[in-house]
Design a protein around this motif. Structure first.
Motif, mmCIF file in Angstrom:
data_model
loop_
_atom_site.group_PDB
_atom_site.id
_atom_site.type_symbol
_atom_site.label_atom_id
_atom_site.label_comp_id
_atom_site.label_asym_id
_atom_site.label_seq_id
_atom_site.Cartn_x
_atom_site.Cartn_y
_atom_site.Cartn_z
ATOM 1 N N MET A 137 16.709 40.489 50.389
ATOM 2 C CA MET A 137 18.096 40.943 50.206
ATOM 3 C C MET A 137 18.098 42.314 49.521
ATOM 4 O O MET A 137 17.397 42.533 48.548
ATOM 5 N N SER A 138 18.885 43.174 50.047
ATOM 6 C CA SER A 138 18.943 44.509 49.456
ATOM 7 C C SER A 138 19.892 44.508 48.283
ATOM 8 O O SER A 138 21.030 44.062 48.396
ATOM 9 N N THR A 139 19.430 44.936 47.151
ATOM 10 C CA THR A 139 20.334 45.003 46.013
ATOM 11 C C THR A 139 20.749 46.430 45.745
ATOM 12 O O THR A 139 21.596 46.690 44.922
ATOM 13 N N ASN A 140 20.115 47.341 46.411
ATOM 14 C CA ASN A 140 20.441 48.729 46.107
ATOM 15 C C ASN A 140 20.479 49.532 47.409
ATOM 16 O O ASN A 140 19.669 50.406 47.651
ATOM 17 N N ASP A 141 21.427 49.176 48.194
ATOM 18 C CA ASP A 141 21.503 49.762 49.518
ATOM 19 C C ASP A 141 22.101 51.162 49.433
ATOM 20 O O ASP A 141 23.240 51.322 49.038
ATOM 21 N N PRO A 142 21.339 52.161 49.728
ATOM 22 C CA PRO A 142 21.848 53.527 49.592
ATOM 23 C C PRO A 142 22.991 53.814 50.564
ATOM 24 O O PRO A 142 23.760 54.738 50.340
ATOM 25 N N GLN A 146 25.316 52.903 60.340
ATOM 26 C CA GLN A 146 24.384 52.111 61.143
ATOM 27 C C GLN A 146 25.151 51.127 62.014
ATOM 28 O O GLN A 146 26.339 50.898 61.802
ATOM 29 N N GLU A 147 24.465 50.555 62.946
ATOM 30 C CA GLU A 147 25.039 49.545 63.831
ATOM 31 C C GLU A 147 26.282 50.062 64.537
ATOM 32 O O GLU A 147 27.237 49.325 64.769
ATOM 33 N N HIS A 171 25.454 51.966 51.084
ATOM 34 C CA HIS A 171 26.709 51.357 50.670
ATOM 35 C C HIS A 171 27.488 52.311 49.745
ATOM 36 O O HIS A 171 26.947 53.262 49.229
ATOM 37 N N LEU A 229 30.318 49.484 63.151
ATOM 38 C CA LEU A 229 30.677 48.775 61.921
ATOM 39 C C LEU A 229 31.039 49.772 60.823
ATOM 40 O O LEU A 229 30.357 50.774 60.639
ATOM 41 N N PRO A 230 32.113 49.500 60.049
ATOM 42 C CA PRO A 230 32.459 50.392 58.943
ATOM 43 C C PRO A 230 31.496 50.190 57.784
ATOM 44 O O PRO A 230 30.783 49.181 57.733
ATOM 45 N N ALA A 231 31.470 51.116 56.853
ATOM 46 C CA ALA A 231 30.568 51.014 55.708
ATOM 47 C C ALA A 231 30.992 49.898 54.764
ATOM 48 O O ALA A 231 30.171 49.292 54.098
ATOM 49 N N ARG A 232 32.297 49.682 54.684
ATOM 50 C CA ARG A 232 32.801 48.655 53.764
ATOM 51 C C ARG A 232 33.727 47.721 54.505
ATOM 52 O O ARG A 232 34.315 48.087 55.511
ATOM 53 N N PHE A 233 33.867 46.530 53.968
ATOM 54 C CA PHE A 233 34.871 45.628 54.523
ATOM 55 C C PHE A 233 36.238 46.189 54.230
ATOM 56 O O PHE A 233 36.423 46.950 53.273
#
Lengths: 344, 262, 555
Positions: free
Chosen positions: A1-6, A16-17, A8, A20-24
């Protein structure tokens, strides 16, 4: 699990993908759920009756209080215990009546708001606290005009003298407090004790003979005549003394000159913050202050052995007068009570 | 300033006073010391004393010595008087059940008769305070207000203003006085058990001790006009009640207020 | 009265008021203002209402209380005080408690309300702290609240001193000891404060004026300003679906909040009245009048001063020294003057400290869930731990007697753990927060546990995880997680040394302390990745398709 996703954070676009947006995104206010009372008239009626019942209950509480006030009389002819029982009853009736009266209204009003008033969420919109740029510009203009018109900037003589005056004017206000009390002078360094003053029992009064003090006994004493002092309480606050008899051979050599047999007298006023150091443990010969637990050892000339105090309790040198009563041999040789700056 | 006061400042005056003081002390001692010895009124029979001695050897001598002369931790019992035995044994503090910072109140292990016999034996070893008579223990005979003042100055610092007890150093404590019998309270004052100092009849007279008992009797019977007394411990328990009762009730109401109605 | 009659009266009154006050504008502006619903938003109201109760009950008390130290002989119905010399202040307090019907109730309500006032202020303050409600634009209100809390403590102590009973008198004696311990000016301040030696006759009337006039007036002004700012800023709200930084979702002031908040005043008053009826508080008749010679065991201040008293109790005395003929008493001024300063100043400045560390200049109206700010939450719990330990120190004698411990041992232990436990509490709290955040991530990525177990054909067993609804998920992902400040090159692009480089380094260090082990919220990409992953390794029976659908509906 990424805890420090740059990737985000930020409000940037998805990195990416593909789509998809960066945030919900905020899903928006959920659909309103109706209450029973909104859909069922019976439930609404029931809630209405509950609210009314609570308001009636409040009226009953008020009545209890009024009746309690007049029915329970505080009659001085009652005996002590009956009087206090009566007072307790009065306090309970008035207090509980008042509580019912208030809670009835409060709970009723809240219940009314919760069940019967519309509960659909409403939305207010916020605006930044700051004014818009135009308003800010206008405000700055106005202030600048005002400063210009006053000449505050152009006339330094006026400006500087005003600053001087403003800096000085609070001083008299400060000086006015000078007469709130006399200057300390030698007050803190002296006590009511004079050589030859008899040691009088506190609170009963009456002198003490050396023979009255049996081994392991304690007496709380004050200087003779302190009740006639101008401010007896002020004098007591410095002069209260604890008189103790213990085995003479337990006393430290420094205590002996001021002792009489095994009887010693020490200031009862704590050298820390002034509470009465009145707790004497006759087996350990420790004196304990109940306020902050400073502990003084009587066998070491009342040196501090525990707690926040630093200085030993001052000893009052005692002797007996020609009638055999204990008297002060000399005044205290150092100030009693808490530490203060001028104390050397 | 009076002439006397002026002369007091003379350097010789101090020496004179000291000399006088020493003289008076010596004479005073000689004259008065024996008078405390007749405090014990021996009414016990020789038989009681004999029985008491047996009890003493069986229950007390291990610590206090065969002749009650005292050892290490255990004090000498010569001259402590009948009152001391009656208090220590009558409240179950002695014989000591287990060692600790102080002997605590415990189930009484000797019968009333045995306690009386033991008291008689110890009283016979040397004069000391005797068991108080009923008339000094009658709260009706005392002045509760005067007792309150004496209690406040002499007792409250350890036992708390309401007699609820308090802490002493290193695990020792002054016990709560609510359930202590008047006789034991009186005996404690005259004998000074354990940490407690002695309050002899010379500094607090028997009448004044009765006043103290009257005060304690009054506060025992006094209802709390304001409601529950919260252990009479003052601001600490009040603070806890404010947090636990007051805040819990109010937050309870607030949660109900903020919750959506069903 | 019929509806039409109500309307008619209402119209007439409304017209009268509007023509004189422009009331219609006020009604239009305020009556439908929206307030969000949450129990924790009522904590400040408890404090506000307690203050009103204090004003009401206090006024009643002033009708009977005589603020004078003049000596009188008590001759009232409480016989164990009969004939004793007491001050008029003590005598009149006894009179109003024992001979005025309802007087004892009012006194007890007043004192309970005072305790609840401070309790609710403390809890309210921590609610603000843990949810980040002190952030821009509310920094000024945070400071006002803090000043109010300090004033409340002072006000409480003054009131506690007024009855001139043995307990409060010894408390006052300690206060005077603290004043005397101030270097250089201590004895002068004490003499001016008490009008001479302690206790003197001046302090009761002086304290009375401060207690009933000056300090309440300042507090009233500050409370007014505090509330105006709440209206100006509009209330903060907890995060949730539909709640954003630029709206406020809730219920209108009229009628809903008029009924709720108005009703809550009656509830707070009712609870206080109930406590006044059922629990004795400050039974001065048991303590007796003040006299500097006696004292009762269990000499304690009211709880809000307890932490200071505790600090004094565990302070060793050896630090006092004399120099050039003067006594310097750090054993007194360190715990009583320096320590509260050290506790209050960082708290007062905290909004600016955090804003500086995060470099965040935005307005914040959405509250944080405490777990999403692990460092801040840890610091808050650290402060609470320190405060609690000091309070326990202030009751070390009660702890000793009730747990049968040695007061000396307790004090020794407390001397150590006041330094050890708070940092420990910080670390543990932070770990718990991070753990909760990871659990939140887990929940978002793999759905919530249903408790139902699924068995594959190969015999492997899985627990079925149900996907979160968009609304449930939003609560777990809709927060900002600041990253540690990145080190900037010491020189800017044109080769000029950056100003404030050293300070900037400190900021980076603190920023790292705050955020280095942060847990970021799940992004849509991560969720999609998890599902993609799950299709291969775990069961797809729960319907990955639904989840995908949920994601797309979240757009």
């Amino acid at each position: 699990m990424s805890t420090n996703d740059p990737d985000h954070g930020g409000d940037g676009v998805a990195l990416q993908e593909g789509d998809l947006p960066a945030r919900f995104e905020n899903p928006g206010i959920p659909e309103h759920q109706h209450r029973m009372a909104d859909t069922d008239p019976k439930a609404a009626k029931r809630a209405e009756r509950q609210v009314a019942f609570l308001f009636v209950l409040s009226m009953v509480g008020t009545l209890v209080m009024i009746v309690g006030y007049f029915a329970v009389k505080m009659d001085h002819d009652l005996g002590f215990i009956d009087y206090l029982n009566r007072l307790e009853l009065s306090n309970k009736l008035l207090g509980i009546g008042m509580a019912i009266s208030l809670l009835g209204i409060g709970v009723g009003a809240v219940h009314w708001a919760k069940t019967l008033m519309p509960d659909e969420e409403r939305i207010d919109y916020r605006h930044l606290q700051r004014g818009s740029d135009e308003v800010r510009a206008e405000a700055v203009d106005m202030l600048a005009t005002g400063v210009e018109e006053s000449g505050f900037a152009r006339r330094p003589l006026i400006r500087n003298t005003l600053i001087g005056a403003m800096a000085l004017f609070p001083l008299p206000g400060l000086i006015l407090f000078r007469d709130t009390g006399p200057l300390p002078g030698k007050y803190l360094a002296t006590t009511f004790w004079k050589a030859g003053d008899r040691l009088m029992l506190d609170p009963e009064g009456g002198p003490i003979k050396a023979s009255d003090m049996v081994l392991g006994s304690v007496a709380h004493v004050l200087p003779e005549g302190i009740e006639e002092a101008e401010h007896p309480l002020n004098e007591k606050a410095k002069a209260a003394v604890l008189l103790i008899r213990l085995e003479e051979d337990l006393l430290a050599p420094e205590s002996l000159p001021g002792a009489h047999g095994g009887i010693v007298a020490y200031s009862k006023i704590c050298t820390h913050m002034g509470c009465p150091v009145a707790l004497y443990e006759q087996r350990t010969h420790h004196l304990l202050c109940p306020c902050h637990q400073s502990t003084f050892d009587l066998t070491q000339n009342c040196k501090v052995i525990f707690g926040p105090a630093k200085r030993a309790l001052p000893q009052l040198a005692i002797t007996v007068d020609d009638e055999g009563y204990l008297v002060a041999a000399a005044p205290f040789s150092e100030p009693t009570g808490p530490s203060y700056w001028e104390r050397s | 300033m009076s002439a006397l006061a002026a002369r007091r400042r003379h350097p010789l005056a101090t020496a004179l006073i000291v000399l006088l003081g020493l003289l008076v002390t010596g004479v005073g001692y000689a004259a008065v010391m024996p008078s405390t010895a007749d405090a014990s009124t021996s009414t016990a029979s020789a038989d009681d004393i004999e029985q008491g001695k047996k009890l003493f050897l069986a229950n007390c001598s291990t610590c206090h010595g065969i002749d009650a002369e005292g050892r290490n931790q255990a004090p000498s019992l010569i001259g402590v008087g009948a009152a001391s035995v009656d208090f220590q044994v009558g409240t179950g503090r002695m014989p000591l059940a287990m060692s600790g910072p102080q002997a605590q109140e415990a189930p009484v292990r000797l019968s009333d008769e045995q306690t009386a016999q033991l008291s008689a034996y110890v009283a016979s070893l040397g004069a000391g305070p005797s068991i108080p008579s009923q008339d000094v223990l009658d709260p009706e005979a005392g002045d509760a207000s005067k007792g309150a003042m004496i209690f406040r100055t002499n007792c409250a610092m350890c036992h708390n203003a309401a007699g609820a007890g308090g802490a002493l150093t290193r695990g020792k404590f002054a016990p709560n006085l609510d359930d202590v019998s008047y006789k034991h309270i009186y005996e404690a004052m005259v004998t000074g058990p354990q940490s407690m100092p002695v309050f002899p009849d010379t500094t607090i007279t028997p009448d004044e001790k009765t006043d103290v008992i009257a005060y304690l009797a009054t506060i025992r019977e006094t209802p709390n006009p304001g409601g529950m007394a919260l252990g009479k411990l003052g601001p600490v328990s009040e603070g806890l009640v404010a947090w636990i009762v007051g805040l819990t009730l109010l937050i309870g109401f607030a949660v109900w207020l903020g919750a959506k109605s069903s | 009265m019929s509806d039409s009659a109500i309307n008619k009266v209402g119209a007439t009154t409304g017209n009268w008021l509007d023509e004189r006050l422009g009331a219609s504008g006020v009604v239009k502006g305020f009556s439908r203002k929206v307030f969000p619903d949450h129990w924790s938003f009522m904590l400040g109201e408890i404090a506000l209402y307690s203050f009103v109760i204090l004003l009401l009950s206090g006024t009643f008390l002033t009708f009977f209380f005589v603020p004078s130290a003049a000596e009188v002989v008590y001759d009232g119905p409480y016989t164990t005080l009969a004939g004793q010399h007491v001050s008029e202040a003590f005598d009149s307090t006894m009179h109003l408690s024992f001979e005025v019907r309802g007087g004892l109730l009012m006194r007890q309500i007043h004192h309970w309300a005072a305790l609840i006032f401070v309790v609710s202020m403390i809890v309210h303050m921590f609610r603000i702290f843990f949810t980040g409600a002190f952030r821009k634009p509310r920094e000024i209100n945070w400071v006002i609240g803090m000043i109010l809390a300090i004033l409340a403590v002072v006000e409480g102590f003054l009131g506690y001193s007024l009855p001139d009973d043995l307990l409060s008198g010894n408390g006052l004696r300690i206060a005077q000891g603290i004043v005397l311990g101030i270097p250089v000016v201590g004895s002068y301040v004490s003499f001016f404060l008490f009008g001479g030696g302690f206790p003197g006759e001046a302090f009761i009337p002086r304290f009375y004026t401060l207690h009933v006039l000056l300090i309440p007036a300042i507090m009233l002004a500050l409370i007014t300003f505090h509330l105006i700012l709440v209206v100006v800023h509009k209330h903060t709200q907890y995060p949730g679906p539909g709640k954003t930084n630029s709206n406020v979702v809730g219920f209108p002031l009229f009628p809903i909040y008029t009924a709720k908040a108005g009703g809550f005043f009656f509830i707070v008053f009712g609870v206080t009245a109930l406590m006044g009826a059922l629990f004795t508080i400050n039974g001065i008749w048991v303590y007796g009048p003040y006299d500097p010679s006696p004292i009762g065991a269990g000499a304690q201040p009211d709880f809000y001063m307890g932490f200071l008293d505790g600090a004094v109790r565990i302070m060793p005395g050896f630090v006092e020294f004399t120099v050039w003929g003067h006594t310097v008493s750090p054993n007194i001024f360190l715990p009583t003057l320096v320590l509260p300063g050290l506790m209050v100043t960082p708290a007062l400045l905290y909004p600016w400290i955090e804003a500086w560390v995060t470099g965040d200049k935005r307005e914040h109206h959405l509250l944080d869930r405490p777990r999403n700010q692990p460092t801040r939450t840890g610091l808050g719990v650290m402060a609470i731990t320190l405060y609690t330990l000091l309070w326990i120190s202030g009751g070390n004698d009660i702890v000793a007697t009730h747990l049968h411990l040695s007061i000396n041992d307790i004090t020794h232990v407390l001397r150590v753990i006041v330094f050890v436990f708070p940092p420990l509490a910080y670390l543990i709290t932070k770990r718990i927060c991070l753990g909760l955040q990871r659990k939140d991530r887990e929940k978002v990525l793999h759905g919530r546990e249903t408790g139902r177990v699924f068995r594959t054909e190969e015999g492997e067993v899985f627990e079925l995880h149900a996907p979160l609804s968009a609304n449930d998920r939003w609560l777990l992902v809709g927060f900002d997680s600041p990253e540690p400040a990145q080190a900037l090159p010491a020189t800017d692009s044109s080769g000029v040394r950056r100003p404030g480089g050293a300070l900037e380094k400190v900021r980076q260090k603190i920023s790292k302390f705050y955020f280095e082990d942060r847990v970021a919220p799940v992004t849509p990409a991560e969720l999609a990745e998890a599902h993609h992953h799950g299709d291969h390794e775990e069961i797809s029976a729960s319907g990955g398709g639904d989840e995908k659908h949920a994601i797309s509906s979240g757009h």
